[in-house]
Scaffold this motif. Sequence first.
Motif, PDB file in Angstrom:
ATOM      1  N   ASP A 104       0.810  -1.220   0.000  1.00  0.00           N
ATOM      2  CA  ASP A 104       0.000   0.000   0.000  1.00  0.00           C
ATOM      3  C   ASP A 104       0.843   1.270   0.000  1.00  0.00           C
ATOM      4  O   ASP A 104       0.357   2.348   0.349  1.00  0.00           O
ATOM      5  CB  ASP A 104      -0.960   0.006   1.197  1.00  0.00           C
ATOM      6  N   ASN A 105       2.113   1.171  -0.395  1.00  0.00           N
ATOM      7  CA  ASN A 105       2.951   2.370  -0.516  1.00  0.00           C
ATOM      8  C   ASN A 105       2.290   3.390  -1.441  1.00  0.00           C
ATOM      9  O   ASN A 105       1.613   3.014  -2.403  1.00  0.00           O
ATOM     10  CB  ASN A 105       4.318   2.018  -1.093  1.00  0.00           C
ATOM     11  N   ARG A 106       2.525   4.663  -1.159  1.00  0.00           N
ATOM     12  CA  ARG A 106       2.065   5.686  -2.093  1.00  0.00           C
ATOM     13  C   ARG A 106       2.745   5.442  -3.433  1.00  0.00           C
ATOM     14  O   ARG A 106       3.965   5.284  -3.506  1.00  0.00           O
ATOM     15  CB  ARG A 106       2.386   7.088  -1.580  1.00  0.00           C
ATOM     16  N   ALA A 107       1.952   5.419  -4.489  1.00  0.00           N
ATOM     17  CA  ALA A 107       2.477   5.148  -5.833  1.00  0.00           C
ATOM     18  C   ALA A 107       1.971   6.207  -6.798  1.00  0.00           C
ATOM     19  O   ALA A 107       0.774   6.506  -6.833  1.00  0.00           O
ATOM     20  CB  ALA A 107       2.063   3.756  -6.310  1.00  0.00           C
ATOM     21  N   SER A 108       2.900   6.762  -7.573  1.00  0.00           N
ATOM     22  CA  SER A 108       2.546   7.775  -8.558  1.00  0.00           C
ATOM     23  C   SER A 108       3.044   7.349  -9.930  1.00  0.00           C
ATOM     24  O   SER A 108       3.963   6.544 -10.055  1.00  0.00           O
ATOM     25  CB  SER A 108       3.147   9.129  -8.177  1.00  0.00           C
ATOM     26  N   PHE A 109       2.428   7.932 -10.948  1.00  0.00           N
ATOM     27  CA  PHE A 109       2.711   7.553 -12.335  1.00  0.00           C
ATOM     28  C   PHE A 109       2.929   8.812 -13.156  1.00  0.00           C
ATOM     29  O   PHE A 109       2.187   9.790 -13.015  1.00  0.00           O
ATOM     30  CB  PHE A 109       1.527   6.760 -12.892  1.00  0.00           C
ATOM     31  N   PHE A 110       3.966   8.789 -13.999  1.00  0.00           N
ATOM     32  CA  PHE A 110       4.147   9.889 -14.948  1.00  0.00           C
ATOM     33  C   PHE A 110       4.148   9.325 -16.354  1.00  0.00           C
ATOM     34  O   PHE A 110       4.900   8.396 -16.658  1.00  0.00           O
ATOM     35  CB  PHE A 110       5.442  10.653 -14.709  1.00  0.00           C
ATOM     36  N   GLN A 111       3.303   9.924 -17.199  1.00  0.00           N
ATOM     37  CA  GLN A 111       3.230   9.500 -18.594  1.00  0.00           C
ATOM     38  C   GLN A 111       4.048  10.457 -19.454  1.00  0.00           C
ATOM     39  O   GLN A 111       3.732  11.639 -19.552  1.00  0.00           O
ATOM     40  CB  GLN A 111       1.780   9.475 -19.082  1.00  0.00           C
ATOM     41  N   HIS A 112       5.085   9.927 -20.100  1.00  0.00           N
ATOM     42  CA  HIS A 112       5.971  10.755 -20.902  1.00  0.00           C
ATOM     43  C   HIS A 112       5.437  10.993 -22.301  1.00  0.00           C
ATOM     44  O   HIS A 112       5.830  11.970 -22.948  1.00  0.00           O
ATOM     45  CB  HIS A 112       7.356  10.107 -20.980  1.00  0.00           C
ATOM     46  N   ILE A 113       4.572  10.114 -22.785  1.00  0.00           N
ATOM     47  CA  ILE A 113       4.004  10.275 -24.127  1.00  0.00           C
ATOM     48  C   ILE A 113       2.643  10.957 -24.024  1.00  0.00           C
ATOM     49  O   ILE A 113       2.106  11.115 -22.928  1.00  0.00           O
ATOM     50  CB  ILE A 113       3.896   8.915 -24.846  1.00  0.00           C
ATOM     51  N   PRO A 114       2.066  11.391 -25.135  1.00  0.00           N
ATOM     52  CA  PRO A 114       0.760  12.063 -25.062  1.00  0.00           C
ATOM     53  C   PRO A 114      -0.329  11.123 -24.558  1.00  0.00           C
ATOM     54  O   PRO A 114      -0.213   9.900 -24.649  1.00  0.00           O
ATOM     55  CB  PRO A 114       0.495  12.465 -26.519  1.00  0.00           C
ATOM     56  N   PHE A 115      -1.404  11.709 -24.037  1.00  0.00           N
ATOM     57  CA  PHE A 115      -2.612  10.933 -23.748  1.00  0.00           C
ATOM     58  C   PHE A 115      -3.628  11.288 -24.821  1.00  0.00           C
ATOM     59  O   PHE A 115      -3.932  12.454 -25.033  1.00  0.00           O
ATOM     60  CB  PHE A 115      -3.170  11.244 -22.360  1.00  0.00           C
ATOM     61  N   PRO A 116      -4.170  10.280 -25.521  1.00  0.00           N
ATOM     62  CA  PRO A 116      -5.016  10.563 -26.692  1.00  0.00           C
ATOM     63  C   PRO A 116      -6.410  11.027 -26.304  1.00  0.00           C
ATOM     64  O   PRO A 116      -6.841  10.893 -25.152  1.00  0.00           O
ATOM     65  CB  PRO A 116      -5.061   9.205 -27.399  1.00  0.00           C
ATOM     66  N   THR A 117      -7.100  11.540 -27.279  1.00  0.00           N
ATOM     67  CA  THR A 117      -8.500  11.908 -27.077  1.00  0.00           C
ATOM     68  C   THR A 117      -9.325  10.650 -26.816  1.00  0.00           C
ATOM     69  O   THR A 117      -8.928   9.531 -27.163  1.00  0.00           O
ATOM     70  CB  THR A 117      -9.057  12.635 -28.303  1.00  0.00           C
ATOM     71  N   ALA A 118     -10.498  10.835 -26.216  1.00  0.00           N
ATOM     72  CA  ALA A 118     -11.317   9.695 -25.818  1.00  0.00           C
ATOM     73  C   ALA A 118     -11.716   8.829 -26.999  1.00  0.00           C
ATOM     74  O   ALA A 118     -11.728   7.593 -26.906  1.00  0.00           O
ATOM     75  CB  ALA A 118     -12.562  10.193 -25.082  1.00  0.00           C
ATOM     76  N   ASP A 119     -12.047   9.450 -28.134  1.00  0.00           N
ATOM     77  CA  ASP A 119     -12.496   8.646 -29.272  1.00  0.00           C
ATOM     78  C   ASP A 119     -11.374   7.775 -29.820  1.00  0.00           C
ATOM     79  O   ASP A 119     -11.626   6.675 -30.339  1.00  0.00           O
ATOM     80  CB  ASP A 119     -13.069   9.543 -30.367  1.00  0.00           C
ATOM     81  N   ILE A 120     -10.127   8.221 -29.715  1.00  0.00           N
ATOM     82  CA  ILE A 120      -9.002   7.395 -30.137  1.00  0.00           C
ATOM     83  C   ILE A 120      -8.673   6.354 -29.076  1.00  0.00           C
ATOM     84  O   ILE A 120      -8.472   5.169 -29.381  1.00  0.00           O
ATOM     85  CB  ILE A 120      -7.775   8.278 -30.438  1.00  0.00           C
ATOM     86  N   PHE A 121      -8.639   6.760 -27.822  1.00  0.00           N
ATOM     87  CA  PHE A 121      -8.288   5.849 -26.726  1.00  0.00           C
ATOM     88  C   PHE A 121      -9.215   4.638 -26.683  1.00  0.00           C
ATOM     89  O   PHE A 121      -8.774   3.514 -26.429  1.00  0.00           O
ATOM     90  CB  PHE A 121      -8.343   6.617 -25.406  1.00  0.00           C
ATOM     91  N   CYS A 122     -10.478   4.855 -26.944  1.00  0.00           N
ATOM     92  CA  CYS A 122     -11.456   3.773 -26.801  1.00  0.00           C
ATOM     93  C   CYS A 122     -11.405   2.757 -27.939  1.00  0.00           C
ATOM     94  O   CYS A 122     -12.159   1.769 -27.923  1.00  0.00           O
ATOM     95  CB  CYS A 122     -12.861   4.345 -26.664  1.00  0.00           C
ATOM     96  N   ASN A 123     -10.516   2.942 -28.906  1.00  0.00           N
ATOM     97  CA  ASN A 123     -10.258   1.887 -29.882  1.00  0.00           C
ATOM     98  C   ASN A 123      -9.519   0.719 -29.247  1.00  0.00           C
ATOM     99  O   ASN A 123      -9.531  -0.392 -29.788  1.00  0.00           O
ATOM    100  CB  ASN A 123      -9.432   2.432 -31.053  1.00  0.00           C
ATOM    101  N   LEU A 124      -8.860   0.957 -28.127  1.00  0.00           N
ATOM    102  CA  LEU A 124      -8.138  -0.100 -27.422  1.00  0.00           C
ATOM    103  C   LEU A 124      -9.144  -1.067 -26.810  1.00  0.00           C
ATOM    104  O   LEU A 124      -9.992  -0.664 -26.000  1.00  0.00           O
ATOM    105  CB  LEU A 124      -7.267   0.513 -26.322  1.00  0.00           C
ATOM    106  N   PRO A 125      -9.105  -2.353 -27.167  1.00  0.00           N
ATOM    107  CA  PRO A 125     -10.087  -3.289 -26.624  1.00  0.00           C
ATOM    108  C   PRO A 125     -10.081  -3.370 -25.099  1.00  0.00           C
ATOM    109  O   PRO A 125     -11.107  -3.699 -24.497  1.00  0.00           O
ATOM    110  CB  PRO A 125      -9.660  -4.635 -27.250  1.00  0.00           C
ATOM    111  N   TRP A 126      -8.947  -3.045 -24.495  1.00  0.00           N
ATOM    112  CA  TRP A 126      -8.808  -3.168 -23.040  1.00  0.00           C
ATOM    113  C   TRP A 126      -8.728  -1.798 -22.370  1.00  0.00           C
ATOM    114  O   TRP A 126      -8.113  -1.644 -21.335  1.00  0.00           O
ATOM    115  CB  TRP A 126      -7.557  -3.991 -22.722  1.00  0.00           C
ATOM    116  N   TRP A 127      -9.377  -0.809 -22.947  1.00  0.00           N
ATOM    117  CA  TRP A 127      -9.244   0.549 -22.418  1.00  0.00           C
ATOM    118  C   TRP A 127      -9.827   0.674 -21.023  1.00  0.00           C
ATOM    119  O   TRP A 127      -9.294   1.399 -20.173  1.00  0.00           O
ATOM    120  CB  TRP A 127      -9.874   1.571 -23.365  1.00  0.00           C
ATOM    121  N   ARG A 128     -10.900  -0.048 -20.724  1.00  0.00           N
ATOM    122  CA  ARG A 128     -11.478   0.032 -19.382  1.00  0.00           C
ATOM    123  C   ARG A 128     -10.526  -0.545 -18.343  1.00  0.00           C
ATOM    124  O   ARG A 128     -10.388  -0.007 -17.235  1.00  0.00           O
ATOM    125  CB  ARG A 128     -12.822  -0.709 -19.341  1.00  0.00           C
ATOM    126  N   GLU A 129      -9.862  -1.647 -18.690  1.00  0.00           N
ATOM    127  CA  GLU A 129      -8.889  -2.235 -17.759  1.00  0.00           C
ATOM    128  C   GLU A 129      -7.722  -1.280 -17.510  1.00  0.00           C
ATOM    129  O   GLU A 129      -7.223  -1.167 -16.386  1.00  0.00           O
ATOM    130  CB  GLU A 129      -8.371  -3.563 -18.311  1.00  0.00           C
TER     131      GLU A 129
END
Length: 496
Positions: free
Chosen positions: A176-201
């Motif tokens: 349960d350590n505090r955990a943080s995440f940094f994304q170095h690449i862009p985050f896509p728009t929702a309509d593009i992101f949801c093409n990923l079959p596992w986007w909800r996961e």
Amino acid sequence: MASQDSESNEVSQVGGRRLIMVSNRLPVSLERLDDDQWRTHPAAGGLVSALDPVMRQRGGVWVGWPGVADETTETLRDVLDRQYNATSDYRLEPVALTGDDIADFYEGFSNEVIWPLFHNRFTVCRFEPDYWQAYQRVNREFAHRISEVAHTGDFVWVHDYHLVNVADELRALGVDNRASFFQHIPFPTADIFCNLPWWREIVHALLSYDFIGLQTVADRTNFLDVLTMMFDRVETEAGDRGIDISIGDEGLVRHQQQLRIGTLPISIDYDHIAEVAASEESVACVERFREGWGDRTVVVGVDRLDYTKGLPEKFEAFRELLTRYPELRSHITLQQHVVPSRQQVPQYIEQKEEIERLVGEINGEFTQPGWVPIHYIFHRMDQPELMAHYQVADIALVTPLKDGMNLVAKEFCAAKRDGNGVLILSEFAGSAAELGEHALLVNPHDVVSTAERIHDACRMPVEERRQRMQAMREIISAHNAFDWVEEFLRAAGANQ
């Protein structure tokens, strides 16, 4: 649960907590030689360039893969202890991967699914179920390694798209350590992101972090749009250290999820770049290069081999420049350095073939005795040589089709000790949000407009060039890699 063991060079205090850095690759790569000896190589990449100086200053533990397949954790740890950890300011802890892991997790899901998808190229994604299974498995292995080396209370900082699931796997292990995440690449728009079959996961996995850092306001907006689309109730509240998000949904493992996200553009070690640029080795290269170029205008490009970097578009823009302004022929040269990358991936092989065909075609069309318009070099460079190329160049042409930040733009400015140079920058690079007022912004798809901006740069008065460059140098020096880390740790609540 987290280990209580400690070693001398692991100690890094973050308000009384140790810092555990986690990335796909360690800052060094291992190579097994024929005589069963081992060699270490510095790893390449923008992430390592940004974080290695920070870890050298702070100390700590860095967890990642050392770049060699089918070795045991014990073997890798022993080699790193002997060849790196004994004299390093921070400790490396290896994650062992098999050849299948590399093929399906790294080359497959990471680079044939997430990378193109998040750079708006979802039509080339290969949504193979085996890739997703490998991604989950490798993220689980990373979490196991973290659980073995982390102490109770240590702050875990996970980097980039290869390791989205790590926090979720840590929670499954009871860590349960505090955990943080940094994304170095862009985050896509929702309509593009949801093409990923596992986007909800993927979204559920991200919600296992306490803090998420993104490069730009646009990335943050896209992420919030995805959350709004997925959950019935998403409440946001702006705070001093980011946006606090409250999500109520019975489907969440962590009910009434509290999450903070922040916009934290990554930077470079400005002082180190300036120091390398002023070194005897770099200055000697500068003198040699300047003698070779004479009084020609030098346009420099430095890009990793990747279809997101807009190399064909860059060459077409340079062709357009020479067509529109024939008086520039024999007086201007594009020196394009391409750094080898992912050469086993078919799309990258095709990209290399395309750009080399284009270079040959353009040079064949415009070359004159004593002048070749494009000097194309496919190689790696050490820092003194790279800084020399930046210093000699009159113009830097940084035109990715999509980029999380692009540290080349910042390195070019930091290396320009004489303050005389023009940065032509894609509006789709994250660095445009910081430098766009003083750089010449272009849409890299518009080769005519890009050619015009190159022409504008050639004609720009020296006083204006210096004013623009000085402004960008001040922005970058005022917010360097160390500042970025401190801002991230404050925003992430590492001292809590």
